[in-house]
Design a protein around this motif. Structure first.
Motif, short mmCIF file in Angstrom:
data_model
loop_
_atom_site.label_atom_id
_atom_site.label_comp_id
_atom_site.label_asym_id
_atom_site.label_seq_id
_atom_site.Cartn_x
_atom_site.Cartn_y
_atom_site.Cartn_z
N VAL A 103 7.76 -0.34 8.09
CA VAL A 103 9.20 -0.15 7.86
C VAL A 103 9.57 -0.53 6.44
O VAL A 103 10.27 0.21 5.74
CB VAL A 103 10.04 -0.97 8.88
N ALA A 104 9.09 -1.69 5.99
CA ALA A 104 9.42 -2.16 4.63
C ALA A 104 8.89 -1.19 3.58
O ALA A 104 9.60 -0.83 2.62
CB ALA A 104 8.84 -3.55 4.41
N GLY A 105 7.65 -0.76 3.74
CA GLY A 105 7.04 0.13 2.76
C GLY A 105 7.77 1.46 2.64
O GLY A 105 8.10 1.91 1.53
N TYR A 106 8.05 2.08 3.78
CA TYR A 106 8.70 3.39 3.74
C TYR A 106 10.18 3.28 3.37
O TYR A 106 10.73 4.17 2.71
CB TYR A 106 8.51 4.12 5.06
N ALA A 107 10.83 2.19 3.75
CA ALA A 107 12.22 1.99 3.34
C ALA A 107 12.32 1.89 1.82
O ALA A 107 13.18 2.54 1.18
CB ALA A 107 12.79 0.73 3.99
N CYS A 108 11.43 1.11 1.22
CA CYS A 108 11.45 0.96 -0.25
C CYS A 108 11.10 2.27 -0.94
O CYS A 108 11.69 2.62 -1.97
CB CYS A 108 10.47 -0.13 -0.67
N SER A 153 0.82 -1.20 0.00
CA SER A 153 0.00 0.00 0.00
C SER A 153 0.86 1.26 0.00
O SER A 153 0.48 2.28 -0.57
CB SER A 153 -0.93 -0.01 1.22
N ILE A 154 2.03 1.18 0.64
CA ILE A 154 2.92 2.34 0.74
C ILE A 154 3.77 2.52 -0.51
O ILE A 154 3.89 3.64 -1.04
CB ILE A 154 3.83 2.19 1.97
N SER A 155 4.37 1.45 -0.98
CA SER A 155 5.36 1.58 -2.07
C SER A 155 5.08 0.69 -3.26
O SER A 155 5.98 0.39 -4.04
CB SER A 155 6.76 1.28 -1.52
N ASP A 156 3.83 0.27 -3.41
CA ASP A 156 3.41 -0.58 -4.52
C ASP A 156 4.16 -1.93 -4.45
O ASP A 156 4.63 -2.32 -3.39
CB ASP A 156 3.64 0.13 -5.85
N VAL A 170 14.92 -3.56 -9.36
CA VAL A 170 15.09 -5.02 -9.40
C VAL A 170 16.20 -5.53 -8.48
O VAL A 170 16.26 -6.72 -8.18
CB VAL A 170 15.38 -5.51 -10.85
N PHE A 171 17.05 -4.63 -8.00
CA PHE A 171 18.15 -5.07 -7.14
C PHE A 171 18.25 -4.26 -5.84
O PHE A 171 18.15 -4.82 -4.75
CB PHE A 171 19.48 -4.98 -7.90
N LEU A 172 18.42 -2.95 -5.96
CA LEU A 172 18.67 -2.14 -4.77
C LEU A 172 17.48 -2.12 -3.81
O LEU A 172 17.65 -2.27 -2.60
CB LEU A 172 19.03 -0.71 -5.18
N VAL A 173 16.28 -1.93 -4.36
CA VAL A 173 15.11 -1.84 -3.48
C VAL A 173 14.84 -3.15 -2.74
O VAL A 173 14.72 -3.14 -1.51
CB VAL A 173 13.86 -1.38 -4.26
N PRO A 174 14.75 -4.31 -3.43
CA PRO A 174 14.49 -5.54 -2.67
C PRO A 174 15.60 -5.91 -1.70
O PRO A 174 15.34 -6.36 -0.58
CB PRO A 174 14.31 -6.61 -3.75
N VAL A 175 16.86 -5.70 -2.10
CA VAL A 175 17.98 -6.09 -1.23
C VAL A 175 18.06 -5.19 -0.01
O VAL A 175 18.03 -5.65 1.14
CB VAL A 175 19.31 -6.08 -2.00
#
Length: 368
Positions: free
Chosen positions: A120-125, A87-90, A144-149
Motif C-alpha cells: 500500500v505504501a509503495g503504490y500510494a507513493c 522496491s516499488i517507489s524507491d 519532500v512533503f506531499l509524498v511522505p505526508v
C-alpha cells in the motif's frame, strides 16, 4: 498481464524479505545467546524483568541481551514493509512503509499485515509522484512533503480500517491453530513446511515457508521454524554426500559441485543443491522434497525446538534436544543421498557436458 503483475509483486516482496532476514537473524541469535547463557544458571525465563536488577552482573547482562535481541526482532515488520515500499517507489516509500509496518505490528496484523502495508505504501507513493503535478516553482514539495505526508496517511488509514482487522483476526486464528497442534497434526505440519523448503531450494516456495516460520517466532511458535531450519540444509548435504557415495555416477564437474554443496549445507545455504536440480530436476526434486519433509517431521516429532532462524552448524547446539535435531538432519540427508544415487544412471558420470532433461529446465527459470 497477470503474470507480469505477479512477477513484480514477487520481486517487491522478496526485496523486503532480503532486507528483513539479517535483522531477524541478529535479533534471534542475540536472544539465543542470552537464553543459553541463562540456562547455565538454571534460568529458563531470562527475559523476566526480575532479572534486570540481579546482584549477579552476568545474569543482569544476559537479561539485557535478551531485550536487545527482542528489540531487533520487533523491527521485523516495519523493515519488511519499508523495503517492499522502497522496491516499488524507491526511497519515497520508506517512511510510509515503516509507519505502516509499525501499525501492522501494533494491531496484531502480523506478517500479512506488514506485507500489505509495504505494498500500500509503495503504490500510494508511486501514484502521488506520478499524478500530482504542481507548477515548476513548487514541484520540489511533492517528494519532500506531499509524498511522505499523504503516502503515510493513506497507508495507515487502509491498514487500520480496511485490511488490519481481518489480517489480525487471521493471524490470531493461525496462532491458535498452530498452538493447538499436537502429535500427528504437528508432525504433518512440519512435513509440509519441510517439503516446501526442499521444493525450489531458495526460490519463492522455499522463501514463503521459511519467512512465515520466522515470523511466527515473534509469537513464541517454534515448531514451524524448527522444521524449516532442518529442511534448509538437508538438500545440499544429501546431494553432496551422494557424490561421495557414488562417485562413478557423477562427472568431475558434478563432484566438484558436491564438495561446494556440502560446505554450503553446513553453513545453511540450500542453494548449494541448485546445480544438481538444474542438471536433473525430475530425479533430484522428489528426493529433496521427501528428505526435507522427513527431516522436518522427525525434528518436530522427536521434540527438538529451534528458537532461532539459524540452520548452519554453528547453531545446532543451541537447539533444545539437539541430539534428536541432529538425528533428524542425518535421516533427511541419507534419504536425499540414497534416492539420488538410486535414481541416477551409471552413464550419468561420463566425462561430458551434461544435458538438461527434456523439460527444458534451466537456472534462469529456477531463479525466477
Amino acid at each position: 498481464m497477470f503474470r507480469k503483475i505477479g512477477s513484480e509483486l514477487k520481486k517487491h516482496v522478496l526485496t523486503g524479505i532480503s532486507y528483513m532476514i539479517p535483522l531477524v537473524i541478529a535479533g534471534a541469535v542475540i536472544m539465543a545467546i542470552a537464553r543459553v547463557g541463562g540456562s547455565f544458571y538454571g534460568i529458563t525465563d531470562i527475559w523476566d524483568a526480575k532479572y534486570a536488577d540481579s546482584t549477579n552482573g552476568i545474569i543482569s547482562l544476559l537479561h539485557s541481551l535478551d531485550g536487545f535481541g527482542g528489540l531487533a526482532l520487533g523491527m521485523m515488520f516495519p523493515v519488511i514493509a519499508a523495503f517492499i515500499a522502497y522496491s516499488i517507489s524507491d526511497k519515497l516509500g520508506i517512511a510510509p512503509g515503516l509507519v505502516g509496518g509499525l501499525l501492522a505490528r501494533d494491531i496484531g496484523a502480523g506478517f500479512l499485515g506488514a506485507l500489505a502495508a509495504g505494498l500500500v505504501a509503495g503504490y500510494a507513493c508511486l501514484l502521488i509522484k506520478k499524478y500530482v503535478k504542481l507548477p515548476k516553482s513548487a514541484a520540489s514539495i511533492v517528494p519532500v512533503f506531499l509524498v511522505p505526508v499523504f503516502g503515510t496517511l493513506i497507508t495507515v488509514l487502509i491498514i487500520n480500517y480496511v485490511v488490519g482487522i481481518p489480517f489480525a483476526d487471521l493471524n490470531k486464528a493461525l496462532e491458535s491453530w498452530l498452538n493447538g497442534m499436537s502429535g500427528t497434526n504437528q508432525i504433518l505440519m512440519a512435513a509440509i513446511i519441510g517439503a516446501m523448503v526442499g521444493f525450489d531450494l531458495g526460490g519463492p516456495v522455499n522463501k514463503a515457508a521459511v519467512t512465515t516460520a520466522m515470523a511466527l517466532l515473534t509469537s513464541g511458535i517454534y515448531a514451524p521454524n524448527t522444521a524449516a531450519q532442518v529442511a534448509i540444509i538437508i538438500p545440499p548435504l544429501g546431494l553432496g554426500l551422494a557424490t561421495f557415495i557414488a562417485k562413478r555416477k557423477y562427472n568431475t564437474e558434478m563432484r566438484e559441485a558436491g564438495k561446494s554443496s556440502l560446505i554450503m549445507g553446513l553453513v545453511g545455504i540450500s542453494e548449494g543443491a541448485i546445480p544438481f536440480a538444474v542438471e536433473s530436476p525430475l530425479k533430484v526434486i522428489p528426493a529433496t522434497v521427501l528428505g526435507s519433509a522427513i527431516g522436518g517431521a522427525l525434528a518436530v516429532g522427536l521434540g527438538a525446538i529451534n528458537q532461532a532462524p539459524i540452520s548452519g552448524f554453528y547453531g545446532w547446539f543451541t537447539v533444545q534436544n539437539w541430539p534428536v535435531y541432529l538425528v533428524a538432519i542425518a535421516a533427511g540427508t541419507l534419504v536425499v543421498a540414497g534416492m539420488s544415487v538410486l535414481l541416477r544412471k551409471e552413464s550419468a558420470g561420463l566425462e561430458q557436458s551434461y544435458a538438461v532433461e527434456e523439460d527444458d529446465f534451466d537456472e534462469a527459470e529456477w531463479e525466477a
